[in-house]
Motif scaffolding. Sequence first.
Motif, short mmCIF file in Angstrom:
data_model
loop_
_atom_site.label_atom_id
_atom_site.label_comp_id
_atom_site.label_asym_id
_atom_site.label_seq_id
_atom_site.Cartn_x
_atom_site.Cartn_y
_atom_site.Cartn_z
N ASP A 2 -1.56 -4.78 -10.30
CA ASP A 2 -0.25 -5.42 -10.29
C ASP A 2 0.84 -4.36 -10.02
OD1 ASP A 2 1.81 -7.30 -10.77
OD2 ASP A 2 1.96 -6.56 -12.83
N PRO A 3 1.65 -4.55 -8.97
CA PRO A 3 2.69 -3.57 -8.65
C PRO A 3 3.64 -3.27 -9.81
CG PRO A 3 2.45 -5.12 -6.85
CD PRO A 3 1.61 -5.63 -7.98
N LEU A 45 -2.82 7.75 -10.21
CA LEU A 45 -2.59 6.31 -10.35
C LEU A 45 -2.13 5.70 -9.03
CD1 LEU A 45 -2.46 3.89 -12.31
CD2 LEU A 45 -0.10 4.55 -12.75
N LEU A 46 -1.21 6.39 -8.34
CA LEU A 46 -0.73 5.89 -7.06
C LEU A 46 -1.82 5.92 -5.98
CD1 LEU A 46 2.80 7.52 -7.08
CD2 LEU A 46 2.25 5.09 -7.31
N ALA A 51 -5.71 2.93 -2.66
CA ALA A 51 -7.11 2.67 -2.30
C ALA A 51 -7.46 1.19 -2.53
CB ALA A 51 -8.03 3.55 -3.13
N THR A 52 -6.91 0.61 -3.56
CA THR A 52 -7.13 -0.80 -3.84
C THR A 52 -6.51 -1.67 -2.75
OG1 THR A 52 -7.20 -0.39 -6.22
CG2 THR A 52 -6.79 -2.65 -5.53
N VAL A 53 -5.31 -1.32 -2.33
CA VAL A 53 -4.62 -2.07 -1.28
C VAL A 53 -5.39 -1.96 0.04
CG1 VAL A 53 -2.52 -2.17 0.12
CG2 VAL A 53 -2.36 -1.92 -2.36
N ASP A 54 -5.93 -0.79 0.34
CA ASP A 54 -6.69 -0.60 1.57
C ASP A 54 -7.93 -1.49 1.61
OD1 ASP A 54 -4.96 1.19 2.69
OD2 ASP A 54 -6.09 2.97 2.07
#
Length: 56
Positions: A2-3, A45-46, A51-54
Amino acid sequence: MDPASIHIEVEGLLTRARDVTADGEPDPSEIIPRQAQLLEQAHDLLVQALATVDKI
């Protein structure tokens, strides 16, 4: 991820990095290593979030 929660966690780590000197009378030789550790945690963390977004 979650952003909003990522933003909160990173902001918390950055705040702690800024406030290292406010924690009583820290040994000056411990300030920079502690700040580096907190900044590295924020970086990790970033990177994890990216990596999750990719993967999406």
